[in-house]
Write an enzyme that holds these catalytic residues in place. Structure first.
Site, PDB file in Angstrom:
ATOM      1  CG  ASP A 111     -43.672 -24.922  30.729  1.00 46.53           C
ATOM      2  OD1 ASP A 111     -42.532 -25.780  31.690  1.00 46.53           O
ATOM      3  OD2 ASP A 111     -43.815 -25.352  29.569  1.00 46.53           O
ATOM      4  CE  LYS A 124     -39.594 -30.334  28.840  1.00 44.86           C
ATOM      5  NZ  LYS A 124     -40.172 -28.689  28.796  1.00 44.86           N
ATOM      6  CD  GLN A 158     -41.036 -28.240  24.402  1.00 48.05           C
ATOM      7  OE1 GLN A 158     -41.394 -28.584  25.399  1.00 48.05           O
ATOM      8  NE2 GLN A 158     -40.280 -27.257  24.746  1.00 48.05           N
TER       9      GLN A 158
END
Ligand code: NAP
Length: 291
Positions: free
Chosen positions: A121, A54, A98
């Site tokens: 996200d 990322k 994450q």
């Protein structure tokens, strides 16, 4: 006849090229580069690899990335404080925590702590709730499901009234994909581990999205001729002839479905390529909302 192969590599590059142009426009108009903060807890190797990818993608597109690597035994209050600080930081447009988080951390509470306008996200319960409601739209759509929808759009599939079958109902893939397909006016069936006759559902599907995590579960004789198949699964299969001793396969038996389907994504080179591209798109969107 053989199915068209939906090339995630090319489509992901197209998305990234669009983001790069958008980032350059933002620089030109506001002298500002979008910023993505990543939060990695513990030393899960796969998670660390995803986060590194990322950051690399950010760098290639002109997005600033800020890394927070935290110990596996971090306390719930400390992690919440870090997320709140990122919420208040004007240089941070998107926050990515994450997953998975260590077992002692309340994942839902952490995801709910992220400011809605920075939830790139798309896992904040309000964003998922809006996805489920008629006439409402989330600020951000979760990246892998958004990637599946972009692949379908680029393939030119008409979802209006189509029979869509989603295999899997996880919070991160199956459920949001099903909600998105429904928003696109498909008639959606969700198949899961308790479904009695998976094949009867698959056989009438114009569109199949597989997110189960079982190698090559879907065979060519289970699908309708001409169906479009999006394979989200990433599974390791032993292969002594491969350099690493294994190869990656999807939830779909690609070789037996290829002659029957109308269009199909490969694994690797399909959905996997889209997730980071959509994260970059969401981060640009977050920065644009600021102005
Ligand atoms: P997950 O949380 O383990 O969910 C799997 C789902 O499959 C569950 O809903 C489960 O049903 C269902 N299921 C299990 N066995 C089944 C069966 N025999 N028939 C039908 N449904 C069955 O997995 P996930 O996180 O959604 O991930 C799914 C796959 O996608 C994995 O291979 C993962 O590696 C991959 N993935 C790829 C990306 C990417 O490409 N970027 C991103 C995320 C995930 P129940 O709900 O009844 O248990």
């Amino acid at each position: 006849m053989s199915a068209a192969i939906i090339d995630g590599k090319i489509i992901a590059q197209k998305v990234k090229d669009e983001v790069k142009v958008g980032v350059a426009d933002l620089q030109a108009s506001h002298h500002y580069a979008p910023g993505l903060a990543t939060v990695l807890v513990g030393d899960n190797t796969a998670s660390a690899t995803y986060v590194r990818s990322k950051h690399r993608a950010c760098q290639a597109l002109g997005i600033r990335s800020i890394s927070h690597e935290l110990p596996a035994d971090i306390s719930q209050p400390k992690l919440e404080t870090i997320v709140k600080e990122l919420n208040d930081d004007p240089d941070v447009d998107g926050i990515l925590v994450q997953l998975p988080l260590p077992g002692h951390i309340d994942e839902e509470k952490i995801l709910s702590t992220i400011d809605l306008v920075k939830d790139v996200d798309g896992f904040h319960p309000v964003n998922i709730g809006r996805l489920a409601m008629k006439g409402r739209n989330p600020l951000f759509i979760p990246c892998t499901p958004a990637g599946c929808m972009r692949l379908l759009a680029e393939t030119g599939v008409d979802l209006n009234g189509a029979e869509a079958v989603v295999l899997g109902r996880s919070n991160i893939v199956g459920l949001p994909v099903a909600l998105l397909l429904q928003k696109a006016n498909a008639t959606v069936t969700i198949v899961h581990s308790r479904t009695r006759n998976m094949e009867s559902h698959l056989r009438r599907a114009d569109v199949i999205v597989a997110a189960v995590g079982i190698a090559e579960l879907i065979k060519g004789d289970m699908i309708k001729p001409g169906a479009t198949i999006i394979d989200v699964g990433i599974n390791r299969q032993d292969d002594p002839s491969a350099k690493r001793g294994y190869r990656l396969v999807g939830d779909v038996d690609f070789n037996s479905c290829l002659p029957i389907a109308g269009a199909i994504t490969p694994v690797p080179g399909g959905v996997g390529r889209m997730t980071i591209a959509m994260l970059m798109e969401n981060t640009l969107k977050a920065a644009r909302m600021k102005f």
